[in-house]
Scaffold this motif. Sequence first.
Motif, PDB file in Angstrom:
ATOM      1  N   ILE A  66       0.861  -1.183   0.000  1.00  0.00           N
ATOM      2  CA  ILE A  66       0.000   0.000   0.000  1.00  0.00           C
ATOM      3  C   ILE A  66       0.895   1.230   0.000  1.00  0.00           C
ATOM      4  O   ILE A  66       1.789   1.352   0.837  1.00  0.00           O
ATOM      5  CB  ILE A  66      -0.932   0.026   1.228  1.00  0.00           C
ATOM      6  N   ARG A  67       0.634   2.123  -0.957  1.00  0.00           N
ATOM      7  CA  ARG A  67       1.409   3.345  -1.084  1.00  0.00           C
ATOM      8  C   ARG A  67       0.445   4.528  -1.043  1.00  0.00           C
ATOM      9  O   ARG A  67      -0.586   4.513  -1.725  1.00  0.00           O
ATOM     10  CB  ARG A  67       2.157   3.303  -2.411  1.00  0.00           C
ATOM     11  N   VAL A  68       0.773   5.538  -0.246  1.00  0.00           N
ATOM     12  CA  VAL A  68      -0.080   6.723  -0.124  1.00  0.00           C
ATOM     13  C   VAL A  68       0.780   7.982  -0.246  1.00  0.00           C
ATOM     14  O   VAL A  68       1.972   7.967   0.060  1.00  0.00           O
ATOM     15  CB  VAL A  68      -0.868   6.756   1.204  1.00  0.00           C
ATOM     16  N   LEU A  69       0.139   9.061  -0.670  1.00  0.00           N
ATOM     17  CA  LEU A  69       0.798  10.356  -0.774  1.00  0.00           C
ATOM     18  C   LEU A  69       0.020  11.360   0.065  1.00  0.00           C
ATOM     19  O   LEU A  69      -1.180  11.550  -0.138  1.00  0.00           O
ATOM     20  CB  LEU A  69       0.827  10.816  -2.236  1.00  0.00           C
ATOM     21  N   VAL A  70       0.713  11.966   1.030  1.00  0.00           N
ATOM     22  CA  VAL A  70       0.103  12.961   1.913  1.00  0.00           C
ATOM     23  C   VAL A  70       0.987  14.204   1.894  1.00  0.00           C
ATOM     24  O   VAL A  70       2.153  14.136   2.280  1.00  0.00           O
ATOM     25  CB  VAL A  70      -0.044  12.440   3.355  1.00  0.00           C
ATOM     26  N   ASP A  71       0.444  15.315   1.429  1.00  0.00           N
ATOM     27  CA  ASP A  71       1.163  16.594   1.426  1.00  0.00           C
ATOM     28  C   ASP A  71       2.572  16.470   0.858  1.00  0.00           C
ATOM     29  O   ASP A  71       3.542  16.971   1.429  1.00  0.00           O
ATOM     30  CB  ASP A  71       1.215  17.197   2.839  1.00  0.00           C
ATOM     31  N   GLY A  72       2.717  15.765  -0.250  1.00  0.00           N
ATOM     32  CA  GLY A  72       4.004  15.647  -0.927  1.00  0.00           C
ATOM     33  C   GLY A  72       4.929  14.574  -0.394  1.00  0.00           C
ATOM     34  O   GLY A  72       6.057  14.449  -0.862  1.00  0.00           O
ATOM     35  N   SER A  73       4.505  13.781   0.555  1.00  0.00           N
ATOM     36  CA  SER A  73       5.350  12.719   1.111  1.00  0.00           C
ATOM     37  C   SER A  73       4.677  11.362   0.983  1.00  0.00           C
ATOM     38  O   SER A  73       3.468  11.230   1.173  1.00  0.00           O
ATOM     39  CB  SER A  73       5.658  12.993   2.585  1.00  0.00           C
ATOM     40  N   TRP A  74       5.497  10.372   0.689  1.00  0.00           N
ATOM     41  CA  TRP A  74       4.997   9.014   0.499  1.00  0.00           C
ATOM     42  C   TRP A  74       5.074   8.213   1.794  1.00  0.00           C
ATOM     43  O   TRP A  74       5.989   8.374   2.584  1.00  0.00           O
ATOM     44  CB  TRP A  74       5.834   8.281  -0.553  1.00  0.00           C
ATOM     45  N   GLY A  75       4.120   7.298   1.932  1.00  0.00           N
ATOM     46  CA  GLY A  75       4.141   6.310   2.990  1.00  0.00           C
ATOM     47  C   GLY A  75       3.872   4.954   2.364  1.00  0.00           C
ATOM     48  O   GLY A  75       3.126   4.853   1.387  1.00  0.00           O
ATOM     49  N   PHE A  76       4.491   3.914   2.884  1.00  0.00           N
ATOM     50  CA  PHE A  76       4.344   2.575   2.317  1.00  0.00           C
ATOM     51  C   PHE A  76       4.278   1.553   3.436  1.00  0.00           C
ATOM     52  O   PHE A  76       4.972   1.668   4.443  1.00  0.00           O
ATOM     53  CB  PHE A  76       5.521   2.234   1.392  1.00  0.00           C
TER      54      PHE A  76
END
Length: 130
Positions: free
Chosen positions: A49-59
């Motif tokens: 799962i990959r997400v983008l929040v305010d220009g930053s990625w989380g995985f």
Amino acid sequence: MRPESILDFLRNHCGYADIRYQKKIGDFVEVKDKKIKNIGGISSEGYGIRVLVDGSWGFASVNDPSHLKDAARRALKLAKSASSLNPLSFNLEEIEGEHDRASNVILEPYASVDIEEKKEIAINADRSAY
């Protein structure tokens, strides 16, 4: 929970999200000292799962689909933490290409190779190492 439900959850908490499923099935030939030591099969599968929040990625990733929501929460938490430290940002809408698309990629070239040929390839590779 189904991946589609997780994506619905994520869309309310981030600017972009995707879930990837991967399954690998194959076999292996282990050679040592120019002799076959082991032949067997391998199988693995999981979700990323990959997400983008305010220009930053989380995985985050999991092997068990029943843990998808926990992985989604971890990915969100990582992206939010990183966004507080990230001075750079970009707008995903500025990137050309396809969005909201699903695809299936199946790679089978090695799977179609006969086990006897795989044994020969492994032995030749071992010989060339000496």
